[in-house]
Design an enzyme around this catalytic site. Structure first.
Site, PDB file in Angstrom:
ATOM      1  N   TYR A 111      56.263  65.772  15.485  1.00 38.72           N
ATOM      2  CA  TYR A 111      55.799  64.739  16.411  1.00 38.72           C
ATOM      3  C   TYR A 111      54.276  64.667  16.436  1.00 38.72           C
ATOM      4  CZ  TYR A 111      55.094  61.965  20.521  1.00 38.72           C
ATOM      5  OH  TYR A 111      54.709  60.963  21.357  1.00 38.72           O
ATOM      6  N   TRP A 113      50.544  61.721  16.786  1.00 39.25           N
ATOM      7  CA  TRP A 113      49.947  60.395  16.636  1.00 39.25           C
ATOM      8  C   TRP A 113      49.210  60.185  15.323  1.00 39.25           C
ATOM      9  CZ3 TRP A 113      48.453  55.945  19.772  1.00 39.25           C
ATOM     10  CH2 TRP A 113      49.397  55.683  20.781  1.00 39.25           C
TER      11      TRP A 113
HETATM   12  N1  LIG Z   1      42.020  57.503  26.558  1.00 47.03           N
HETATM   13  C1  LIG Z   1      43.298  57.779  26.244  1.00 47.03           C
HETATM   14  N2  LIG Z   1      44.251  56.838  26.426  1.00 47.03           N
HETATM   15  C2  LIG Z   1      45.536  57.103  26.100  1.00 47.03           C
HETATM   16  C3  LIG Z   1      45.914  58.330  25.530  1.00 47.03           C
HETATM   17  C4  LIG Z   1      44.892  59.328  25.358  1.00 47.03           C
HETATM   18  O1  LIG Z   1      45.156  60.448  24.894  1.00 47.03           O
HETATM   19  N3  LIG Z   1      43.613  59.012  25.714  1.00 47.03           N
HETATM   20  N4  LIG Z   1      47.231  58.555  25.151  1.00 47.03           N
HETATM   21  C5  LIG Z   1      48.097  57.397  24.988  1.00 47.03           C
HETATM   22  C6  LIG Z   1      49.516  57.789  25.040  1.00 47.03           C
HETATM   23  S1  LIG Z   1      50.182  58.573  23.689  1.00 47.03           S
HETATM   24  C7  LIG Z   1      50.328  57.482  26.072  1.00 47.03           C
HETATM   25  S2  LIG Z   1      51.973  57.882  26.000  1.00 47.03           S
HETATM   26  C8  LIG Z   1      49.827  56.810  27.245  1.00 47.03           C
HETATM   27  C9  LIG Z   1      50.325  57.476  28.505  1.00 47.03           C
HETATM   28  O2  LIG Z   1      50.136  56.654  29.574  1.00 47.03           O
HETATM   29  P1  LIG Z   1      50.330  57.259  31.019  1.00 47.03           P
HETATM   30  O3  LIG Z   1      51.416  58.237  31.025  1.00 47.03           O
HETATM   31  O4  LIG Z   1      50.451  56.128  31.946  1.00 47.03           O
HETATM   32  O5  LIG Z   1      48.910  57.984  31.189  1.00 47.03           O
HETATM   33  P2  LIG Z   1      48.404  59.185  32.082  1.00 47.03           P
HETATM   34  O6  LIG Z   1      46.924  59.109  32.030  1.00 47.03           O
HETATM   35  O7  LIG Z   1      49.034  60.448  31.652  1.00 47.03           O
HETATM   36  O8  LIG Z   1      48.918  58.848  33.540  1.00 47.03           O
HETATM   37  C10 LIG Z   1      48.472  57.688  34.237  1.00 47.03           C
HETATM   38  C11 LIG Z   1      48.191  58.045  35.667  1.00 47.03           C
HETATM   39  O9  LIG Z   1      49.376  58.325  36.367  1.00 47.03           O
HETATM   40  C12 LIG Z   1      49.020  59.037  37.545  1.00 47.03           C
HETATM   41  N5  LIG Z   1      50.126  59.885  37.963  1.00 47.03           N
HETATM   42  C13 LIG Z   1      50.451  61.113  37.523  1.00 47.03           C
HETATM   43  N6  LIG Z   1      51.558  61.557  38.165  1.00 47.03           N
HETATM   44  C14 LIG Z   1      51.916  60.587  39.028  1.00 47.03           C
HETATM   45  C15 LIG Z   1      52.986  60.439  39.973  1.00 47.03           C
HETATM   46  O10 LIG Z   1      53.851  61.299  40.135  1.00 47.03           O
HETATM   47  N7  LIG Z   1      53.030  59.284  40.676  1.00 47.03           N
HETATM   48  C16 LIG Z   1      52.119  58.297  40.521  1.00 47.03           C
HETATM   49  N8  LIG Z   1      52.255  57.182  41.232  1.00 47.03           N
HETATM   50  N9  LIG Z   1      51.102  58.415  39.645  1.00 47.03           N
HETATM   51  C17 LIG Z   1      51.010  59.529  38.904  1.00 47.03           C
HETATM   52  C18 LIG Z   1      47.810  59.862  37.177  1.00 47.03           C
HETATM   53  O11 LIG Z   1      46.831  59.710  38.189  1.00 47.03           O
HETATM   54  C19 LIG Z   1      47.386  59.310  35.840  1.00 47.03           C
HETATM   55  O12 LIG Z   1      45.999  59.040  35.736  1.00 47.03           O
HETATM   56  O13 LIG Z   1      48.408  56.824  27.273  1.00 47.03           O
HETATM   57  C20 LIG Z   1      47.849  56.346  26.067  1.00 47.03           C
HETATM   58  N10 LIG Z   1      46.450  56.125  26.288  1.00 47.03           N
HETATM   59  N1  LIG Z   2      50.521  68.483  29.896  1.00 46.25           N
HETATM   60  C1  LIG Z   2      50.721  67.344  29.228  1.00 46.25           C
HETATM   61  N2  LIG Z   2      50.990  67.374  27.910  1.00 46.25           N
HETATM   62  C2  LIG Z   2      51.168  66.235  27.223  1.00 46.25           C
HETATM   63  C3  LIG Z   2      51.072  64.981  27.863  1.00 46.25           C
HETATM   64  C4  LIG Z   2      50.808  64.961  29.267  1.00 46.25           C
HETATM   65  O1  LIG Z   2      50.738  63.906  29.911  1.00 46.25           O
HETATM   66  N3  LIG Z   2      50.607  66.162  29.900  1.00 46.25           N
HETATM   67  N4  LIG Z   2      51.240  63.828  27.134  1.00 46.25           N
HETATM   68  C5  LIG Z   2      52.061  63.897  25.940  1.00 46.25           C
HETATM   69  C6  LIG Z   2      51.978  62.691  25.117  1.00 46.25           C
HETATM   70  S1  LIG Z   2      52.328  61.211  25.900  1.00 46.25           S
HETATM   71  C7  LIG Z   2      51.727  62.715  23.792  1.00 46.25           C
HETATM   72  S2  LIG Z   2      51.908  61.270  22.883  1.00 46.25           S
HETATM   73  C8  LIG Z   2      51.376  63.966  23.093  1.00 46.25           C
HETATM   74  C9  LIG Z   2      50.317  63.760  22.005  1.00 46.25           C
HETATM   75  O2  LIG Z   2      50.317  64.819  21.133  1.00 46.25           O
HETATM   76  P1  LIG Z   2      49.843  64.668  19.610  1.00 46.25           P
HETATM   77  O3  LIG Z   2      50.150  63.308  19.099  1.00 46.25           O
HETATM   78  O4  LIG Z   2      50.378  65.822  18.856  1.00 46.25           O
HETATM   79  O5  LIG Z   2      48.272  64.815  19.771  1.00 46.25           O
HETATM   80  P2  LIG Z   2      47.092  64.409  18.774  1.00 46.25           P
HETATM   81  O6  LIG Z   2      45.891  65.151  19.258  1.00 46.25           O
HETATM   82  O7  LIG Z   2      46.991  62.939  18.680  1.00 46.25           O
HETATM   83  O8  LIG Z   2      47.559  65.061  17.408  1.00 46.25           O
HETATM   84  C10 LIG Z   2      47.400  64.404  16.202  1.00 46.25           C
HETATM   85  C11 LIG Z   2      47.022  65.425  15.131  1.00 46.25           C
HETATM   86  O9  LIG Z   2      47.045  64.750  13.884  1.00 46.25           O
HETATM   87  C12 LIG Z   2      45.891  65.098  13.129  1.00 46.25           C
HETATM   88  N5  LIG Z   2      45.648  64.016  12.168  1.00 46.25           N
HETATM   89  C13 LIG Z   2      44.961  62.868  12.315  1.00 46.25           C
HETATM   90  N6  LIG Z   2      45.008  62.150  11.176  1.00 46.25           N
HETATM   91  C14 LIG Z   2      45.737  62.860  10.292  1.00 46.25           C
HETATM   92  C15 LIG Z   2      46.135  62.638   8.938  1.00 46.25           C
HETATM   93  O10 LIG Z   2      45.837  61.635   8.317  1.00 46.25           O
HETATM   94  N7  LIG Z   2      46.900  63.596   8.355  1.00 46.25           N
HETATM   95  C16 LIG Z   2      47.266  64.730   9.010  1.00 46.25           C
HETATM   96  N8  LIG Z   2      48.017  65.607   8.368  1.00 46.25           N
HETATM   97  N9  LIG Z   2      46.900  64.963  10.288  1.00 46.25           N
HETATM   98  C17 LIG Z   2      46.151  64.037  10.908  1.00 46.25           C
HETATM   99  C18 LIG Z   2      44.831  65.301  14.166  1.00 46.25           C
HETATM  100  O11 LIG Z   2      43.756  66.079  13.661  1.00 46.25           O
HETATM  101  C19 LIG Z   2      45.624  65.982  15.289  1.00 46.25           C
HETATM  102  O12 LIG Z   2      45.633  67.370  15.113  1.00 46.25           O
HETATM  103  O13 LIG Z   2      50.921  64.931  24.046  1.00 46.25           O
HETATM  104  C20 LIG Z   2      51.855  65.145  25.094  1.00 46.25           C
HETATM  105  N10 LIG Z   2      51.443  66.285  25.884  1.00 46.25           N
HETATM  106 MO   LIG Z   3      52.149  59.461  24.342  1.00 47.57          MO
END
Ligand SMILES: Nc1nc2c(c(=O)[nH]1)N[C@H]1C(S)=C(S)[C@@H](COP(=O)(O)OP(=O)(O)OC[C@H]3O[C@@H](n4cnc5c(=O)[nH]c(N)nc54)[C@H](O)[C@@H]3O)O[C@H]1N2
Ligand SMILES: Nc1nc2c(c(=O)[nH]1)N[C@H]1C(S)=C(S)[C@@H](COP(=O)(O)OP(=O)(O)OC[C@H]3O[C@@H](n4cnc5c(=O)[nH]c(N)nc54)[C@H](O)[C@@H]3O)O[C@H]1N2
Ligand SMILES: [Mo]
Length: 765
Positions: A111, A113
């Site tokens: 898994y 991104w």
């Molecule tokens: N800059 C930036 N943007 C991202 C990402 C990133 O790594 N960096 N990751 C992307 C990815 S993969 C995803 S899946 C999305 C995730 O999108 P989200 O899951 O929506 O993002 P989060 O920032 O984890 O959470 C949004 C807000 O929900 C609020 N929150 C937390 N728990 C609760 C709760 O129980 N109730 C309520 N009402 N609010 C709560 C928190 O204040 C938090 O800031 O974001 C995407 N966008």
């Molecule tokens: N506590 C907590 N944990 C969370 C979350 C949360 O809300 N709270 N959010 C979750 C969510 S929504 C998500 S989506 C995950 C995200 O978790 P990940 O998607 O695993 O996080 P990334 O840091 O985007 O990891 C991408 C990796 O790919 C590598 N990469 C980039 N380009 C390439 C390439 O071309 N080739 C190879 N081989 N590698 C490459 C980067 O260096 C990096 O190490 O985290 C989850 N974890």
């Molecule tokens: Mo995500």
């Protein structure tokens, strides 16, 4: 490679142009982007960074003693080896595992991104490689929306249909009167879109709605979850309790007779069950919900009054379901919109995840975008993605999922490309114990992440800026020629080249490459889009012309509300893909599974972990504003947001004061699972009793002076919240990731500060 020319490229956080003068890379947002993401500033730091993996590396214990269970993973040193030697050994090991233990003993869930380009997409490459060479245990669903992905098709519609293509930002700008945003719609989050984004429209759309008189209500523990310009009414809810508020809103609307009885009768199924639950003792009224959510009963009643008039849009951020019982707020939001009779109206009803990601809420392209060809996986073995540590620790163990009892396969070899489980998984000390069970762990990554530091074999990948690719996503109109910007670092290779070489060694080279070079794949992938354009009678430039121009604007489908609008207009002719064809505000199917933690209608369930005397705070670990997950954590923008090299935890002054914590102090967040350091920032933008520490600071395990009995990884020196989060599924139904919330204690850290040394290659022992 021509240097000193302005070239186009793309990242998940935006399309950009860049110029490399032989030493420095300068990056500028695409001129058409009205609101570019500051995360772009992380890119230039990547060039030649000391965190890069310069050559293939092997863990000494594995190289010298061979494959097998080994707690040395994460602790051993590495040595550099030649590509030939490492590829030979890895091919041999893959063959050994498969022939001794079967193809399902190889875990390729992998898994993550990775990067935005559609050809060099690491996961796609690895899955194809593992499929053509024999098959593998795969993962299903995501860390993003694990609970919602299983629930939504049962109650409303396909995940893409109700996130990407239902209510659009244009509709919000034009039609919505009240936006009720659970978890907000933080601009930091919509800055990111899988495959890239050419125009960040969210801020403009929200501002336009506000200028038209729309009201925004933010239900969240954090005020910055909606932009300042929309002047939102902030209801700082207690985390994990949103469904109680939703139930009370429904109760109040129904008690006052302002629900849409026609819509419930003609378009919904299960209403009697839900209605009974709302009014059964204890009645789910405003007073009941107030005690659970911490929101005044009068504010709940006022909100119920407001949303029953005009066009109301309910949004539920992904964060709400990344928690125990995470299915419930998704279902509650759907049911609330159904009770209001708004589903399928322009700018109204329910849009799951709107604002959580930049590829949601946009019209769909009229032609398919390029994508890398999949190959069928001959093995039918899978796990819900966030159950990976359970699988490794309990081979043969059983668990529930989506109505079935399933068994974990016995995996011996895990393979990761494009993801960072030692960033994304919960309870990282437990994950370390799980990974120790493997025979072999192979990781492709451009940088020395915590995951690479647990691998037996580290295969250095090129970074996206070191190769040509195509950036695209089905809800963004711009196809981008992602041109190589800088020379390849050290001995790094494209994942495609590495996997081609391995496929050849395993006797399936031709099946993997289909005889194409990387460039030929790009042309091949582009051709699908070109043909579709030509079929529609649109201008269809050939590949060379597209590449020369650097971008191509694709035609879009009309913004017509998609499946939900069609269903509203004609529920018999356009039924939903749910069991009844209607919105399931209750579900006999889910009730039939007999899961008490996910019953047959949206319901309030007490979480099994919540703040108590020992651990009095909710820790919200949300997405970082300054980077994408753990990517480019060493970049200028990400580093610039840290304090004394540590991630920042937000804390309310009323909580900090009695604990003797001042702004800037280094604090220790801890619970029974472990601890992490972070630098405190005092702010009244957070609900008291809640701490917020974003994800993504690279895990830096070290001994905890407060708990030496935990050994060498009791404390993360850097601020990774997954040092303390809980590794458990959202429910027996969906088994989604629950990383967003956990209970912790916080105290000032008065010991000598451990150094944070993770942003460079590990030292040779
Ligand atoms: N800059 C930036 N943007 C991202 C990402 C990133 O790594 N960096 N990751 C992307 C990815 S993969 C995803 S899946 C999305 C995730 O999108 P989200 O899951 O929506 O993002 P989060 O920032 O984890 O959470 C949004 C807000 O929900 C609020 N929150 C937390 N728990 C609760 C709760 O129980 N109730 C309520 N009402 N609010 C709560 C928190 O204040 C938090 O800031 O974001 C995407 N966008
Ligand atoms: N506590 C907590 N944990 C969370 C979350 C949360 O809300 N709270 N959010 C979750 C969510 S929504 C998500 S989506 C995950 C995200 O978790 P990940 O998607 O695993 O996080 P990334 O840091 O985007 O990891 C991408 C990796 O790919 C590598 N990469 C980039 N380009 C390439 C390439 O071309 N080739 C190879 N081989 N590698 C490459 C980067 O260096 C990096 O190490 O985290 C989850 N974890
Ligand atoms: Mo995500």
């Amino acid at each position: 490679m021509i240097i000193d020319a302005e070239k186009t490229h793309s990242a998940h956080w935006g399309v950009f142009t860049a110029r490399y003068d032989g030493r420095r890379l300068r990056v500028r947002p695409h001129p058409g982007d009205p609101d570019p993401s500051p995360v772009l500033d992380n890119i230039p730091s990547a060039v030649g960074h000391p965190a890069r993996v310069a050559a293939p590396a092997v863990r000494r214990g594995w190289w010298e003693r061979g494959p097998g269970r080994d707690p040395g993973r994460g602790r051993d040193g590495y040595r550099t080896v030649s590509w030939e030697a490492v590829l030979d050994r890895l091919a041999e090991e893959t063959h050994r595992v498969r022939s001794t233990h079967g193809d399902e003993a190889v875990y390729g869930g992998s898994y993550g991104w990775a990067s935005a380009g559609r050809f060099h997409h690491a996961q796609g490459q690895l899955h194809r490689f593992l499929a053509v060479t024999g098959g593998y245990t795969r993962s299903v669903n995501s860390y993003s929306g694990g609970a919602a992905e299983v629930l939504l098709p049962q109650i409303l519609g396909g995940f893409d249909a109700v996130t990407r293509y239902a209510v659009t930002w244009d509709q919000v700008a034009a039609h919505t009167d009240t936006v009720l945003a659970f978890g907000g719609m933080a601009l930091k989050n919509s800055g990111i879109a899988a495959g890239g984004v050419s125009r960040h429209v969210e801020r403009g759309a929200m501002r336009a709605a506000r200028d038209r008189g729309a009201m925004f209500v933010l239900v969240s523990p954090l005020r910055p979850d909606l932009p300042e310009e929309v002047d939102a009414t902030w209801l700082p809810i207690r985390p994990g309790t949103d469904v109680a508020l939703m139930l009370a809103l429904m109760h109040t609307v129904v008690a006052e007779g302002r629900h849409d009885t026609d819509f419930l009768a003609s378009h919904c199924d299960g209403w009697e069950t839900l209605r009974e639950y709302l009014f059964a003792a204890p009645a789910k009224d405003a007073a009941w919900a107030s005690a659970i959510t911490g929101i005044d009963a009068s504010a709940i009643r006022e909100l119920a009054w407001r949303i029953a008039y005009g066009r109301t849009l309910v949004t539920v951020a992904q964060s709400l379901q990344r928690a125990e019982h995470g299915e419930q707020p998704v279902w509650g939001g759907t049911a609330l919109a159904a009770v209001l009779g708004q589903i399928g109206l322009p700018g109204g009803g329910f849009n799951y995840g709107l604002g959580s990601l930049g590829h949601y809420g946009r019209p769909r392209n009229a032609v398919p975008v390029p994508s890398f060809s999949r190959a069928p996986n001959p093995v039918n073995s899978f796990i819900p993605v966030a159950r990976v540590a359970d699988m490794l620790l309990h081979p043969g163990g059983t668990y529930d999922y989506d109505g079935a009892e399933r068994t974990y396969p016995h995996v011996r070899m895990a393979w990761w490309a494009g993801g960072n489980p030692f960033h994304h998984h919960q309870d990282l000390r437990r994950l370390r114990r799980a990974v120790a069970e493997l025979d072999t762990f192979a990781v492709h990554d451009p940088v020395w992440t915590a995951t690479a530091r647990h691998a037996d074999v580290v295969l250095p990948s090129t970074m996206t800026i070191e190769r040509d690719d195509i950036g695209a996503t089905s809800s963004d109109a711009l196809l981008v020629a992602m041109k190589q910007l800088v020379p390849v670092h050290g001995e790094a290779r494209d994942d495609y080249d590495v996997l081609s070489a391995l496929a050849h060694r395993l006797g399936h080279g031709e099946a993997f490459t289909e005889g194409r070079t990387a460039h030929e794949w790009l042309v091949h992938m582009y051709d699908r889009t070109r043909k579709a354009l030509a079929d529609r009678g649109e201008p269809a430039p050939d590949f060379e012309e597209f590449w020369e121009r650097g971008e191509l604007e694709l035609p879009r489908r009309p913004d017509d509300g998609g499946v939900l609008a069609r269903f509203r207009a004609d529920p018999e002719g356009h039924p939903l893909p749910t069991p009844s064809g209607r919105v399931q505000v209750g579900s006999a199917t889910i009730a039939g599974h007999g899961y008490d933690d996910c019953p047959g209608h949206p319901a309030w369930r007490e979480p099994t972990e919540a703040p108590d005397e020992r651990h009095p705070f909710w820790l919200v670990s949300n997405q970082p504003a300054t980077r994408l997950h753990s990517q480019l954590d060493f970049g200028a923008h990400s580093s610039g947001s840290k304090r004394s090299g540590r991630e920042v935890v937000r804390i309310h002054p009323d909580d900090a004061g009695p604990l003797g914590i001042a702004d800037g102090d280094v604090v220790r967040l801890h619970n029974d699972r472990g601890a992490t350091l972070a630098a405190a920032r005092l702010t009244d933008d957070i609900r008291p009793g809640v701490l917020q520490l974003p994800t993504g600071a690279w895990w830096a395990p070290t001994a905890d002076p407060e708990r030496p009995e935990l050994g060498d990884d009791g404390l993360c020196a850097h601020g990774n919240p997954n040092a303390v989060t809980r590794d458990r599924g959202s429910s027996r139904f969906a088994q989604g990731c629950t990383g967003q919330l956990c209970a912790v204690a916080v105290s000032r850290f008065d010991h000598p500060l451990p150094a944070v040394e993770v942003h460079r290659a590990p030292e040779a022992p």
